[in-house]
Design a protein around this motif. Structure first.
Motif, mmCIF file in Angstrom:
data_model
loop_
_atom_site.group_PDB
_atom_site.id
_atom_site.type_symbol
_atom_site.label_atom_id
_atom_site.label_comp_id
_atom_site.label_asym_id
_atom_site.label_seq_id
_atom_site.Cartn_x
_atom_site.Cartn_y
_atom_site.Cartn_z
ATOM 1 N N PRO A 31 0.809 -1.223 0.000
ATOM 2 C CA PRO A 31 0.000 0.000 0.000
ATOM 3 C C PRO A 31 0.840 1.270 0.000
ATOM 4 N N MET A 32 0.209 2.362 -0.364
ATOM 5 C CA MET A 32 0.871 3.661 -0.417
ATOM 6 C C MET A 32 1.544 3.984 0.916
ATOM 7 N N HIS A 33 2.821 4.405 0.822
ATOM 8 C CA HIS A 33 3.598 4.690 2.020
ATOM 9 C C HIS A 33 4.765 5.598 1.661
ATOM 10 N N THR A 34 5.476 6.065 2.670
ATOM 11 C CA THR A 34 6.678 6.862 2.464
ATOM 12 C C THR A 34 7.787 6.345 3.371
ATOM 13 N N HIS A 35 9.023 6.664 3.002
ATOM 14 C CA HIS A 35 10.189 6.428 3.855
ATOM 15 C C HIS A 35 10.804 7.796 4.135
ATOM 16 N N PRO A 36 10.590 8.346 5.331
ATOM 17 C CA PRO A 36 11.005 9.727 5.599
ATOM 18 C C PRO A 36 12.513 9.952 5.633
ATOM 19 N N ARG A 37 13.302 8.888 5.812
ATOM 20 C CA ARG A 37 14.745 9.089 5.956
ATOM 21 C C ARG A 37 15.581 8.502 4.827
ATOM 22 N N ALA A 38 14.964 8.028 3.737
ATOM 23 C CA ALA A 38 15.778 7.406 2.693
ATOM 24 C C ALA A 38 15.034 7.289 1.368
ATOM 25 N N SER A 39 15.808 7.316 0.283
ATOM 26 C CA SER A 39 15.304 6.900 -1.019
ATOM 27 C C SER A 39 15.272 5.374 -1.044
ATOM 28 N N GLU A 40 14.499 4.833 -1.975
ATOM 29 C CA GLU A 40 14.395 3.370 -2.125
ATOM 30 C C GLU A 40 14.744 2.977 -3.548
ATOM 31 N N LEU A 41 15.624 2.000 -3.685
ATOM 32 C CA LEU A 41 16.003 1.478 -4.998
ATOM 33 C C LEU A 41 15.500 0.046 -5.081
ATOM 34 N N LEU A 42 14.491 -0.183 -5.929
ATOM 35 C CA LEU A 42 13.817 -1.482 -6.001
ATOM 36 C C LEU A 42 14.285 -2.259 -7.230
ATOM 37 N N LEU A 43 14.592 -3.536 -7.025
ATOM 38 C CA LEU A 43 14.976 -4.446 -8.097
ATOM 39 C C LEU A 43 13.990 -5.605 -8.132
ATOM 40 N N VAL A 44 13.304 -5.811 -9.251
ATOM 41 C CA VAL A 44 12.387 -6.936 -9.391
ATOM 42 C C VAL A 44 13.210 -8.199 -9.657
ATOM 43 N N VAL A 45 13.049 -9.203 -8.804
ATOM 44 C CA VAL A 45 13.813 -10.443 -8.909
ATOM 45 C C VAL A 45 13.026 -11.512 -9.648
ATOM 46 N N PRO B 230 12.110 8.430 -4.909
ATOM 47 C CA PRO B 230 12.816 9.502 -4.195
ATOM 48 C C PRO B 230 12.403 9.588 -2.727
ATOM 49 N N LYS B 231 13.327 10.029 -1.917
ATOM 50 C CA LYS B 231 13.132 10.132 -0.466
ATOM 51 C C LYS B 231 11.883 10.933 -0.123
ATOM 52 N N GLY B 232 11.059 10.364 0.753
ATOM 53 C CA GLY B 232 9.897 11.072 1.281
ATOM 54 C C GLY B 232 8.669 11.065 0.400
ATOM 55 N N THR B 233 8.731 10.506 -0.813
ATOM 56 C CA THR B 233 7.560 10.523 -1.691
ATOM 57 C C THR B 233 6.599 9.383 -1.349
ATOM 58 N N VAL B 234 5.316 9.619 -1.577
ATOM 59 C CA VAL B 234 4.311 8.565 -1.422
ATOM 60 C C VAL B 234 4.442 7.626 -2.622
ATOM 61 N N HIS B 235 4.590 6.332 -2.357
ATOM 62 C CA HIS B 235 4.793 5.383 -3.452
ATOM 63 C C HIS B 235 4.159 4.035 -3.127
ATOM 64 N N TRP B 236 4.140 3.146 -4.137
ATOM 65 C CA TRP B 236 3.478 1.846 -3.990
ATOM 66 C C TRP B 236 4.039 0.870 -5.012
ATOM 67 N N GLN B 237 3.753 -0.420 -4.794
ATOM 68 C CA GLN B 237 4.061 -1.480 -5.757
ATOM 69 C C GLN B 237 2.843 -2.410 -5.830
ATOM 70 N N TYR B 238 2.535 -2.868 -7.048
ATOM 71 C CA TYR B 238 1.322 -3.659 -7.262
ATOM 72 C C TYR B 238 1.626 -4.806 -8.221
ATOM 73 N N ASN B 239 1.262 -6.028 -7.805
ATOM 74 C CA ASN B 239 1.394 -7.192 -8.682
ATOM 75 C C ASN B 239 0.027 -7.460 -9.305
ATOM 76 N N SER C 148 2.782 4.460 6.668
ATOM 77 C CA SER C 148 1.725 3.908 5.822
ATOM 78 C C SER C 148 0.597 4.922 5.690
ATOM 79 N N VAL C 149 0.230 5.258 4.456
ATOM 80 C CA VAL C 149 -0.827 6.240 4.249
ATOM 81 C C VAL C 149 -2.174 5.725 4.762
ATOM 82 N N PRO C 150 -2.612 4.506 4.388
ATOM 83 C CA PRO C 150 -3.911 4.037 4.898
ATOM 84 C C PRO C 150 -3.966 3.965 6.421
ATOM 85 N N VAL C 151 -2.899 3.425 7.023
ATOM 86 C CA VAL C 151 -2.902 3.286 8.486
ATOM 87 C C VAL C 151 -2.863 4.647 9.156
ATOM 88 N N THR C 152 -2.033 5.556 8.630
ATOM 89 C CA THR C 152 -1.928 6.886 9.222
ATOM 90 C C THR C 152 -3.251 7.637 9.149
#
Length: 249
Positions: free
Chosen positions: A139-153, A182-191, A212-216
């Motif tokens: 679900p939509m969420h943010t990481h306030p202290r870091a960027s995220e680099l995602l690799l699909v395995v 990018p750091k602090g942005t609201v983002h998501w992943q969907y299969n 977490s946006v929904p939980v918050t």
């Protein structure tokens, strides 16, 4: 067995790529900082000709907060006298990566942050292993202290984020593709596919944080009327959303 060995080799290469990418980002930041020091003449290192500054030795490679004195205690009760290679090893991904992709009932994540892997303290890096059954979403969420680099395995994912101006960026990814949030942005992943998917996420912090946006919004006790007016709906709809979120916890 050969397929499993090939899969593990691919994952090892993936880890190397993610680590190298983060190192390149850190190197770019250090280079930028060095240029800033040259322009201002306020660098903390030794001043050379033409306003060039020699970075202090301490800005080079550092190993957490370890001191040269073996008797000093660092990282809790860990000292130089009892540190072994095991302290710098994390086994939490082993089972999930050594088996063929499976379909868990819900989206799951295994974290390797400072909380789970204390050796990451002050190392500005961490990982997470994400597993997506068909039709599942992180679900939509943010990481306030870091960027995220995602690799699909394994499998495929549809991902996206929203920038500060409200623009949405989306992309469909296949195995081997990478995407940066990018750091602090609201983002998501969907299969949205019919087969399971796995991804590795690298973070530029040992403690990236998670909001977490929904939980918050719907799981923290915000008044129903406030939410209803904010989303231009009614309190009954808000209560249904809260109930559904609680049911899926």
């Amino acid at each position: 067995m050969a397929a499993r060995t090939s899969s593990l080799s691919s994952l090892a290469m993936a880890l190397l790529v993610l680590s190298a990418s983060l190192a390149a980002v850190d190197g770019h930041k250090n280079k930028k900082k060095s240029h800033e020091n040259e322009d201002t003449g306020k660098g903390s290192g030794t001043q050379l000709g033409n306003n060039q500054a020699l970075p202090p030795i301490s800005s080079n490679v550092q190993l957490a907060s370890y001191d040269s004195t073996p008797s000093l205690q660092v990282l809790g009760d860990v000292t130089h006298t009892n540190i072994t290679g095991a302290h710098f090893t994390f086994h939490g991904f082993r089972d999930a990566l050594s088996k063929a992709p499976t379909a868990p009932h819900n989206f799951t994540v295994i974290k390797a942050s400072m909380a789970e892997f204390p050796a990451l303290k002050e190392q500005s890096v961490s990982y997470a292993l994400l597993s997506f059954p068909p039709g599942s979403v992180n679900p939509m969420h943010t990481h306030p202290r870091a960027s995220e680099l995602l690799l699909v395995v394994d499998g495929a994912l549809s991902v996206g984020f929203v920038d500060a101006a409200g623009k949405v960026y989306t992309q469909d990814l296949a195995a081997g593709d990478m995407f940066v949030f990018p750091k602090g942005t609201v983002h998501w992943q969907y299969n949205k596919g019919a087969v399971p998917a796995k991804a590795l996420s690298a973070f530029g912090s040992a403690a990236p944080g998670l909001v977490s946006v929904p939980v918050t919004v719907f799981g923290t006790g915000i008044d129903d009327d406030v939410l209803a007016k904010s989303f231009k709906t009614d309190a009954a709809t808000v209560q249904k959303l809260k109930a559904a979120l609680t049911h899926h916890k």
